[in-house]
Write an enzyme that holds these catalytic residues in place. Sequence first.
Site, short mmCIF file in Angstrom:
data_model
loop_
_atom_site.label_atom_id
_atom_site.label_comp_id
_atom_site.label_asym_id
_atom_site.label_seq_id
_atom_site.Cartn_x
_atom_site.Cartn_y
_atom_site.Cartn_z
N ARG A 177 -142.57 -1.80 0.42
CA ARG A 177 -141.51 -1.02 -0.23
C ARG A 177 -140.17 -1.75 -0.23
O ARG A 177 -139.11 -1.14 -0.10
CB ARG A 177 -141.38 0.36 0.43
CG ARG A 177 -142.67 1.18 0.44
CD ARG A 177 -143.17 1.44 -0.98
NE ARG A 177 -144.43 2.16 -0.95
CZ ARG A 177 -145.63 1.57 -1.02
NH1 ARG A 177 -145.73 0.26 -1.15
NH2 ARG A 177 -146.72 2.29 -0.98
N SER A 226 -143.30 10.19 -2.93
CA SER A 226 -143.26 10.08 -1.46
C SER A 226 -141.81 10.00 -0.99
O SER A 226 -141.05 9.15 -1.45
CB SER A 226 -144.03 8.86 -0.99
OG SER A 226 -145.40 8.98 -1.30
N GLU A 296 -137.89 6.68 1.60
CA GLU A 296 -138.43 5.88 0.51
C GLU A 296 -137.73 6.24 -0.79
O GLU A 296 -137.49 5.39 -1.64
CB GLU A 296 -139.95 6.08 0.37
CG GLU A 296 -140.59 5.24 -0.70
CD GLU A 296 -142.11 5.30 -0.66
OE1 GLU A 296 -142.72 5.39 -1.74
OE2 GLU A 296 -142.69 5.26 0.44
#
Length: 308
Positions: A177, A226, A296
């Site tokens: 990420r 998410s 995130e």
Amino acid sequence: MAVEARTDWRDALPAVRGRIGFDATLGRTTWFRVGGAAEVLFRPADAEDLATFLRDVPPELPVTVIGAASNLIIRDGGIPGVVVKLARGFGDVVVEADGVIAGAASLDAAIAEHAASANLTGLEFLSGIPGSLGGAVAMNAGAYGSEIRAVLDWAEIIGRDGTIARYTEADLALSYRHASLPPGGVVVRVRLHARLGDPAAIAATMAKIKTSREATQPVRARTGGSTFRNPEGHKAWQLIDQAGCRGMVVGNAQVSEMHCNFLINRGGATADDLESLGEAVRARVLAETGIALIWEIKRIGIPGRGAP
């Protein structure tokens, strides 16, 4: 709360072929349907238009880039400076024998469909990632056993000085990420590699991803994907569930009952509601497990009253 446009910046903006607006509402463009206004909103016609703008815009003027806004909270106070939103001029998808070249505004799911129609395998996982390709590169998005770094050949990025260059996976140091984009850089075009595969197997994989998403994620809700990264050795949703946060509510924001690493706008939620809820979840998980969850979802702009 709207952001009041600054007249001196209006006068200093370069001539463009795309569209420029002032005090432009952004909330309705996000998947959460929350957030304040952009002081200046620029929708470039194409990469050349964007490059000219970035080269000629005053360097002290903040520039923020957004795409599909699928994994984003725009705070209620809005975004100062210029918001660049990539749209039609960055949505082309060209299928080649061993891959796909796509504009940064192309939806991940659409790229997967284009590849599948040419019997190319390796990009099926994109059908399970909401949002656009530019954002997927900027955060090395991944799902269902793969991620961008596994398929990226190059990304064309326009720098704040208006120059354009190609960067490889190694150049961008892609990791979980994370991508190390050049400061102020904007992803505009990307090449992903793939290979010929069995059409039936490709279709089956994409069908399995669709079924899994619909069965486990609130895909029809106003959500942003998410919320937190998975800590090493753990699943964020399990930690949230363990801490008793499933269904937790702040204002009109709620932790999803279906998948508790998703936040939901139940209708009328503010960005403050969502961010406050996320911070409350982080605090409870830390107290219960000793693990600090990392966002995130990207949160940008000026907090409104009551934000964390």
